[in-house]
Design a protein around this motif. Structure first.
Motif, PDB file in Angstrom:
ATOM      1  N   ILE A  66     -49.580 -22.597  -5.663  1.00  0.00           N
ATOM      2  CA  ILE A  66     -50.604 -21.770  -6.303  1.00  0.00           C
ATOM      3  C   ILE A  66     -49.996 -20.721  -7.231  1.00  0.00           C
ATOM      4  CG2 ILE A  66     -52.310 -19.960  -5.823  1.00  0.00           C
ATOM      5  CD1 ILE A  66     -53.298 -21.637  -3.496  1.00  0.00           C
ATOM      6  N   TYR A  67     -48.918 -20.059  -6.804  1.00  0.00           N
ATOM      7  CA  TYR A  67     -48.375 -18.933  -7.571  1.00  0.00           C
ATOM      8  C   TYR A  67     -47.165 -19.296  -8.423  1.00  0.00           C
ATOM      9  CZ  TYR A  67     -51.387 -16.497  -4.294  1.00  0.00           C
ATOM     10  OH  TYR A  67     -52.468 -16.095  -3.544  1.00  0.00           O
ATOM     11  N   ASP A  68     -46.825 -20.558  -8.456  1.00  0.00           N
ATOM     12  CA  ASP A  68     -45.681 -21.010  -9.248  1.00  0.00           C
ATOM     13  C   ASP A  68     -46.161 -21.475 -10.624  1.00  0.00           C
ATOM     14  OD1 ASP A  68     -43.410 -22.177 -10.343  1.00  0.00           O
ATOM     15  OD2 ASP A  68     -42.717 -22.930  -8.402  1.00  0.00           O
ATOM     16  N   LYS A  69     -45.725 -20.782 -11.665  1.00  0.00           N
ATOM     17  CA  LYS A  69     -46.156 -21.127 -13.028  1.00  0.00           C
ATOM     18  C   LYS A  69     -45.665 -22.501 -13.455  1.00  0.00           C
ATOM     19  CE  LYS A  69     -46.204 -16.318 -14.661  1.00  0.00           C
ATOM     20  NZ  LYS A  69     -45.649 -15.390 -15.672  1.00  0.00           N
ATOM     21  N   GLU A  70     -44.526 -22.919 -12.890  1.00  0.00           N
ATOM     22  CA  GLU A  70     -43.936 -24.187 -13.303  1.00  0.00           C
ATOM     23  C   GLU A  70     -44.674 -25.400 -12.713  1.00  0.00           C
ATOM     24  OE1 GLU A  70     -41.545 -24.288 -15.516  1.00  0.00           O
ATOM     25  OE2 GLU A  70     -41.584 -22.089 -15.589  1.00  0.00           O
ATOM     26  N   ILE A  71     -45.482 -25.157 -11.699  1.00  0.00           N
ATOM     27  CA  ILE A  71     -46.221 -26.247 -11.053  1.00  0.00           C
ATOM     28  C   ILE A  71     -47.656 -26.260 -11.567  1.00  0.00           C
ATOM     29  CG2 ILE A  71     -47.042 -27.181  -8.859  1.00  0.00           C
ATOM     30  CD1 ILE A  71     -44.628 -25.983  -7.516  1.00  0.00           C
ATOM     31  N   HIS A  72     -48.049 -27.347 -12.185  1.00  0.00           N
ATOM     32  CA  HIS A  72     -49.366 -27.446 -12.795  1.00  0.00           C
ATOM     33  C   HIS A  72     -50.388 -27.999 -11.793  1.00  0.00           C
ATOM     34  CE1 HIS A  72     -47.487 -26.506 -16.598  1.00  0.00           C
ATOM     35  NE2 HIS A  72     -46.635 -27.510 -16.422  1.00  0.00           N
ATOM     36  N   LEU A  73     -51.641 -27.955 -12.215  1.00  0.00           N
ATOM     37  CA  LEU A  73     -52.734 -28.430 -11.368  1.00  0.00           C
ATOM     38  C   LEU A  73     -52.542 -29.893 -10.988  1.00  0.00           C
ATOM     39  CD1 LEU A  73     -55.493 -27.944 -10.072  1.00  0.00           C
ATOM     40  CD2 LEU A  73     -56.551 -28.535 -12.259  1.00  0.00           C
ATOM     41  N   SER A  74     -52.039 -30.688 -11.922  1.00  0.00           N
ATOM     42  CA  SER A  74     -51.829 -32.108 -11.644  1.00  0.00           C
ATOM     43  C   SER A  74     -50.810 -32.306 -10.527  1.00  0.00           C
ATOM     44  CB  SER A  74     -51.353 -32.830 -12.912  1.00  0.00           C
ATOM     45  OG  SER A  74     -50.144 -32.254 -13.396  1.00  0.00           O
ATOM     46  N   HIS A  75     -49.793 -31.413 -10.451  1.00  0.00           N
ATOM     47  CA  HIS A  75     -48.800 -31.502  -9.388  1.00  0.00           C
ATOM     48  C   HIS A  75     -49.436 -31.231  -8.023  1.00  0.00           C
ATOM     49  CE1 HIS A  75     -45.730 -30.229 -12.688  1.00  0.00           C
ATOM     50  NE2 HIS A  75     -45.953 -31.540 -12.692  1.00  0.00           N
ATOM     51  N   LEU A  76     -50.314 -30.222  -7.997  1.00  0.00           N
ATOM     52  CA  LEU A  76     -50.999 -29.898  -6.745  1.00  0.00           C
ATOM     53  C   LEU A  76     -51.880 -31.053  -6.296  1.00  0.00           C
ATOM     54  CD1 LEU A  76     -51.894 -27.968  -4.499  1.00  0.00           C
ATOM     55  CD2 LEU A  76     -53.555 -26.992  -6.091  1.00  0.00           C
ATOM     56  N   LEU A  77     -52.637 -31.623  -7.223  1.00  0.00           N
ATOM     57  CA  LEU A  77     -53.500 -32.759  -6.898  1.00  0.00           C
ATOM     58  C   LEU A  77     -52.680 -33.939  -6.390  1.00  0.00           C
ATOM     59  CD1 LEU A  77     -56.099 -32.721  -9.826  1.00  0.00           C
ATOM     60  CD2 LEU A  77     -56.589 -32.428  -7.387  1.00  0.00           C
ATOM     61  N   PHE A  78     -51.563 -34.203  -7.081  1.00  0.00           N
ATOM     62  CA  PHE A  78     -50.703 -35.318  -6.681  1.00  0.00           C
ATOM     63  C   PHE A  78     -50.173 -35.109  -5.262  1.00  0.00           C
ATOM     64  CE2 PHE A  78     -46.411 -37.164  -6.378  1.00  0.00           C
ATOM     65  CZ  PHE A  78     -46.710 -38.494  -6.618  1.00  0.00           C
TER      66      PHE A  78
END
Length: 231
Positions: A54-66
């Motif tokens: 959630i708080y990592d700028k380098e991780i995008h929404l698509s990464h979370l969904l994946f």
């Protein structure tokens, strides 16, 4: 103020909440008090997964969904796989342990489960049991709760626990989804041949045809065939 960062956190939180709700529905989770060790580990992994993304700028929404999708598929696949092979379930989730057998406390079982008498007393009181003389059998469940089978006419019981007569018997699952429960047989002091003879008396040729079978010293064999669920 970085507006994009706040928007990104808000979107990730929303997606994470929806994803976790969907995952919970798919996995058919129980009440918190019924969670097994595997469920507990799974919840810890999910909290780390969501919190770190959630708080990592380098991780995008698509990464979370994946990550949510992969973890859901892994957890769902493992539970379905375990359901097909009941023996694996006993290794993944653990098995209940008899703390009190025929009115006698198994102190080795207590130590094995890191239980002291204060904790045992608390667990019994949660089952509205306030005296050990009332207990015929007590099972320490994999979720940390305790299940109790009471004596009959416990008010007449006194003296040495090892000398008393138990007037009830604890039922045990000896077959689960066609698989003979070797751990239960060991606890009962029985073997596979004994189970097969029981089934033959009931006209059943193979354990694989049995959905479940329960044995009680006082009531005998109780079972359901797999064909019955197709009706």
């Amino acid at each position: 103020m970085d507006t994009n960062l706040y928007v990104s956190i808000g979107v990730k939180l929303t997606v994470a909440l929806i994803g976790l709700l969907i995952m919970t529905r798919l996995l058919g989770k129980k009440e918190i008090s019924q969670l097994t060790a595997f469920d507990f580990v799974s919840s810890l992994m999910l909290s780390e997964l969501v919190g770190n993304t959630i708080y990592d700028k380098e991780i995008h929404l698509s990464h979370l969904l994946f990550a949510l999708i992969i973890w859901t598929l892994l957890a769902l696949g493992l539970e379905k796989f375990i359901a097909l092979f009941p023996r694996l379930s006993r290794y993944a989730a653990g098995t209940p342990d008899l703390i009190i057998r025929e009115g006698v406390i198994d102190f080795k079982a207590m130590k094995r489960n890191n239980l002291d008498f204060a904790q045992l007393g608390m667990l019994l009181r949660e089952n509205n049991v306030f005296s050990l003389r009332e207990v015929a059998y007590a099972l320490f469940e994999t979720n940390g709760s305790i299940s109790v089978l009471l004596q009959k006419d416990s008010g007449e019981i006194n003296g040495n626990a090892r000398d008393r007569q138990v007037n009830v018997s604890l039922p045990a699952y000896i077959i689960e989804n066609g698989s003979i429960n070797e751990d239960t047989l060991k606890r009962l002091g029985r073997d596979r041949m004994w189970v097969e003879q029981l089934l033959q008396i009931s006209g059943i040729s193979h354990p694989e045809n049995v959905l479940f079978a329960e044995w009680s010293n006082s009531s005998g064999l109780y079972y359901q065939l797999k064909e019955a669920i197709k009706a």
